[in-house]
Design an enzyme around this catalytic site. Structure first.
Site, PDB file in Angstrom:
ATOM      1  N   GLY A  72       4.703  -1.703  -6.962  1.00  0.00           N
ATOM      2  CA  GLY A  72       4.991  -1.230  -5.624  1.00  0.00           C
ATOM      3  C   GLY A  72       3.736  -0.715  -4.936  1.00  0.00           C
ATOM      4  O   GLY A  72       2.731  -0.405  -5.578  1.00  0.00           O
ATOM      5  N   CYS A  73       3.782  -0.622  -3.609  1.00  0.00           N
ATOM      6  CA  CYS A  73       2.607  -0.215  -2.839  1.00  0.00           C
ATOM      7  C   CYS A  73       2.259   1.246  -3.088  1.00  0.00           C
ATOM      8  O   CYS A  73       1.101   1.580  -3.394  1.00  0.00           O
ATOM      9  CB  CYS A  73       2.841  -0.466  -1.351  1.00  0.00           C
ATOM     10  N   TYR A  74       3.254   2.131  -2.948  1.00  0.00           N
ATOM     11  CA  TYR A  74       3.013   3.538  -3.264  1.00  0.00           C
ATOM     12  C   TYR A  74       2.514   3.678  -4.702  1.00  0.00           C
ATOM     13  O   TYR A  74       1.587   4.436  -5.001  1.00  0.00           O
ATOM     14  CB  TYR A  74       4.316   4.332  -3.134  1.00  0.00           C
TER      15      TYR A  74
END
Length: 897
Positions: A711-713
């Site tokens: 995921g980006c986070y």
């Protein structure tokens, strides 16, 4: 095992992507925080554990077997005969922590190098401040009375500085500033108080080592009347080495070695017995360089052939000492090689047979070797070997009618002693001098794989075999060689089955002429359609790809991967050479970002794009072919997979949606095609590979067909925390991540979190506990991490503020150094001093990490990290994983500016 290079003596591992000093600090320093005295007074178990930790870390540089072999060699001599290390003054100024870390690691393994240091740059600075103009003659500083006074005070200060730094790292060190080097005036009228060493008293050194101290010497000497004399540090180190006769003499230099001033390239090795005159006649070898090479030859002429001199950067000390690859410039006397072009030129054919038998297993070994030698009679070949045949290489030269001029290395065998005395490198130097173009094959599990990659310009793997080559420069040659290897592999370039090889050798099937003819046929069969695909970019980009399959980032600047998956477009002998890609779910921002990247990629061809909402519309922004959006069902995907239409499937679907599509591919007859899932559906499935290349072994990703894109986070948070995991305070004091994302992270479906009016002058928190990324970060780092997400009014980009509790007090400078070391060489991670800003990362393909603000207690640090959530947070990282899994260079198609 004569049909492929066979070297069983030592294991190999991939080169580390971070410096050894950095890894060792992270792995071992907590255990030694209380200093060397604590360890030395501890239990045998504590000493063994610390030593094992260091050895385990060194295995990031070389294999366990390799490290242990060199360690055994070093421990086979008395402690003072292990190594003499000359430390330049610039190292004490700029790299003292790196040096201390490496010396601590050596000391922890029971090794006691003898250190002698200079202080040239510091000397020039102090003389300038005192208004004294430095004077030189023949490159040697003229030392008058005032200069000697400055030098004496400075050398004492620098000596104490290094000793205290070592003590702070838990290493017991003893300053030795007199009583070792005795000297006469070099020429008092010319150089004043400059000495020429005439005697070395080793008693103080031996006494220090006997008391478990590393001796630290200055390059000051004294004459019989007690007069202090300044001695050139290199010459002092040489005289010290002559007296101690160490296995290794290391000159640490911030330049990292000798460089050819005509080409600017690093000189990796000089074999003095064969190359000394050639180097001394080169026009750029003048002044200091000429003196250095001449002095090193004089030194090595006084030492056994097993001794060598290495000029390296301090960050490369462990690599130089514990791997065959080494670092910097290695200078040795070398071993003269003999060359034979027929069996009759071997003085002892029986000895040759013994050498070939030693690498052959089985009761029929001698009979097989006899047949092999018979097959060479009357054939043109070139054999290289040393006097004792510790090393042997057999090359089949190119046929005179071969358009490619490609030679084939049929046999290469080395003993342990040949490795340790660097004969292997000497052999390859001869091969490169004699054969501008050479190819050879190696089993993919060969223990020396990385050594081969160091010698090659490129490689490709298929079905357990790796084809290496050097000297092939044009895109067409590379493409054709790769295609030929995949189609004919062992038949053309070697086989680990000696019986099969003998049949082919006897029938002439290994002739390079045949290879050339088949390559020409292959060129004609490919026709214009293949070459029309990105030929303009192939030269720069695809050469990077083929080089990086087993490349070495420390010297070539690209990713190091061990990739068992050949590009499927080649494997299938499809006329469309690039890998065929299908994108399932392309309506969102991430899908569009990935399409833009694929459009620039020279070796990937997007064939299908699926979106229910956009079905029937033409795909914009993709120029390689006309594509219309489809609404593909799992049944459609199963049909396409059965037909082998797709090499890589990218699932860009919402969470919880992609399983039917994955199941369809799994049930197909071509389930070996690669799947990269951008959702969270498989990030916690152990049968899938988590695709974060900077933290997960690239070889694991390269060998995977099922990859869960992070995921980006989670990507930014993990990169922001990972270097400090060994230093984290015990639970329940856990790191907390305060994350703020632009509204593109909320997707294209309208909601309050992507409503610009709602976000203006606002900050929206959401999912304050148990967010899916909180679980993902915690699972990957092995520690519970708190995550608090928010969304703001900007479009793309994430900013993390990460509060990290520490187990011990640390300084901001040391923490920043940990991050710089950990991400050294990572092209998509940038460590900066100040806090990174979202506006500087939006539209960029990497991550920026900075801040490093330490609480007054020293036990909590706040770090900031930024990432573009659509790029490195999703599409760019997806392309990294696709490149690795499909056999391309990791950064192929990714703008790095």
């Amino acid at each position: 095992m004569l049909a492929r290079p066979c070297m069983r003596a030592l294991g190999r591992a991939r080169p580390a992507r971070v410096s050894a000093a950095a890894v060792c600090r992270a792995a071992v320093r907590p255990a030694l925080a209380s200093g060397y005295a604590t360890v030395s007074k501890g239990t045998r178990h504590e000493e063994t554990s610390a030593r094992s930790a260091v050895i385990n870390v060194l295995q990031n540089l070389g294999s366990k077997r390799e490290v242990q072999q060199y360690l055994s060699q070093f421990q086979s001599v008395s402690s003072q005969k292990f190594a003499v290390i000359k430390v330049g003054g610039a190292i004490l100024t700029d790299y003292i922590d790196v040096l201390c870390s490496s010396l601590r690691n050596l000391n922890q393994m029971g090794l006691f190098p003898v250190i002698i240091h200079g202080a040239g740059p510091q000397m020039n600075k102090l003389l300038g401040e005192a208004g004294i103009e430095p004077q030189y003659s023949e490159g040697i500083r003229i030392t008058d009375g005032p200069t000697l006074g400055v030098a004496r005070k400075l050398f004492l200060e620098e000596n104490l500085k290094l000793v205290e730094a070592l003590e702070s790292w838990g290493v017991r060190a003893r300053p030795i500033t007199s009583g070792v080097l005795m000297a006469d005036y070099k020429d008092k009228d010319t150089w004043k108080f400059v000495g020429e060493v005439n005697k070395v008293n080793t008693d103080p050194i031996n006494a220090a080592i006997a008391d478990n101290y590393i001796p630290v010497l200055t390059c000051m000497a004294e004459n019989n009347e007690g007069q202090l004399l300044n001695v050139n540090a290199d010459k002092a180190a040489a005289e010290l080495a002559k007296a101690l006769v160490p296995l290794k003499i290391v000159y640490l230099s911030e330049k990292g070695g000798l460089h050819n001033k005509d080409t600017g390239k690093l000189i990796e090795a000089i074999n003095l017995d064969e190359e000394y005159d050639r180097y001394m006649n080169m026009p750029w070898v003048i002044h200091g360089t000429r003196s250095k090479i001449r002095d090193i030859k004089d030194l090595l002429d006084h030492l056994p052939r097993s001794s060598s001199v290495a000029i390296i950067h301090p960050e490369s000390l462990e690599r130089e000492l514990f791997t065959h690859t080494g670092a910097g410039t290695l200078i040795r006397r070398g071993t003269k090689l003999h060359k034979a072009s027929s069996l009759s030129e071997f003085s002892d054919v029986h000895k040759l047979k013994e050498v070939l038998v030693r690498d052959r297993e089985g009761l029929d070994a001698e009979a097989v070797v006899d047949r092999y030698l018979d097959s060479l009679k009357g054939k043109t070949f070139a054999a290289y070997h040393d006097e004792g045949m510790e090393a042997l290489a057999v090359v089949l030269p190119p046929d005179s009618s071969s358009p490619s001029g490609l030679a084939h290395l049929a046999t290469l065998t080395m003993t342990r002693s040949a490795w340790l005395s660097n004969i292997a490198d000497n052999v390859f130097q001869h091969l490169k001098n004699d054969y501008p173009k050479l190819a050879w094959t190696v089993k993919q599990d060969d223990e020396n794989l990385t050594w081969f990659s160091e010698k090659a310009d490129g490689s490709i793997a298929r079905q357990g075999e790796v084809l290496f080559w050097y000297g092939i420069e044009t895109p067409e040659e590379v493409r054709e060689l790769m295609a030929e290897f995949i189609q004919h592999g062992r038949q053309m370039f070697g086989d680990n089955n000696l019986e099969s090889q003998l049949h082919r050798a006897a029938s002439g099937a290994l002739r390079i002429k045949d290879v050339a003819q088949k390559l020409q046929q292959h060129r004609e069969s490919l026709g214009q359609q293949t070459r029309s695909f990105s030929t303009s970019s192939f030269s720069s980009r695809n050469m990077q790809r083929v080089r990086s399959t087993f490349g070495t980032p420390t010297r070539r600047g690209y990713a190091t991967t061990t990739n068992p998956n050949p590009p499927l477009g080649i494997k299938n002998q499809d006329k469309d050479y690039p890998s065929k890609i299908a994108l399932i779910g392309a309506r969102g921002y991430t899908g569009q970002a990935l399409i833009d990247l694929l459009n620039r990629h020279p070796n990937m061809d997007l064939r299908h794009v699926s979106s229910r909402e956009l079905k029937g519309k033409k795909l914009a922004g993709y120029t390689k072919r006309d594509i219309t959006y489809e609404n593909l069902s799992p049944d459609d995907v199963r049909r396409m997979a059965d037909a082998g239409e797709i090499d890589c499937w990218v699932m860009a679907l919402p969470n919880g949606v992609c399983k039917p599509f994955v199941d369809a591919i799994e049930a197909s007859s071509h389930k070996e095609s690669v799947i990269v899932d951008l959702s969270a559906d498989y990030r916690f499935d152990s049968s899938w590979t988590y695709g974060l290349p900077e933290l997960v072994k690239r070889s694991k990703i390269a060998g995977a067909t099922r990859i869960a894109n992070p995921g980006c986070y989670a990507t930014a948070a993990q990169l922001g925390i990972a270097p400090l995991v060994p230093y984290l305070a015990a639970a329940p004091a856990n790191p907390t991540v305060f994350g703020v994302s632009g509204y593109s992270g909320a997707g294209t479906k309208p909601s309050p979190k992507n409503d610009v009016d709602n976000l203006t002058n606002n900050l929206i928190p959401y999912s304050l506990t148990d967010h899916i990324h909180e679980r993902e970060i915690s699972a990957q780092l092995g520690r519970e991490i708190g995550f608090i997400p928010h969304v703001a009014v900007w479009f793309a980009g994430i900013h993390h503020t990460i509060s990290i509790p520490l187990a011990e007090s640390m300084a901001s400078r040391d923490i920043r150094q940990l991050y710089q070391d950990r991400y050294n060489g990572e092209k998509l991670v940038k460590v900066i001093g100040e806090s990174p800003l979202v506006k500087n990362i939006s539209g960029k393909h990497g991550v920026e990490i900075g801040g490093f603000a330490v609480h007054s207690s020293g036990k909590r640090v706040v770090i900031n990290a930024t990432i573009d959530n659509l790029l490195k947070g999703a599409a760019t990282q997806c392309l990294q994983n696709m490149n690795l899994a499909l056999g391309y260079a990791e950064y192929e198609g990714i703008p790095l500016s």
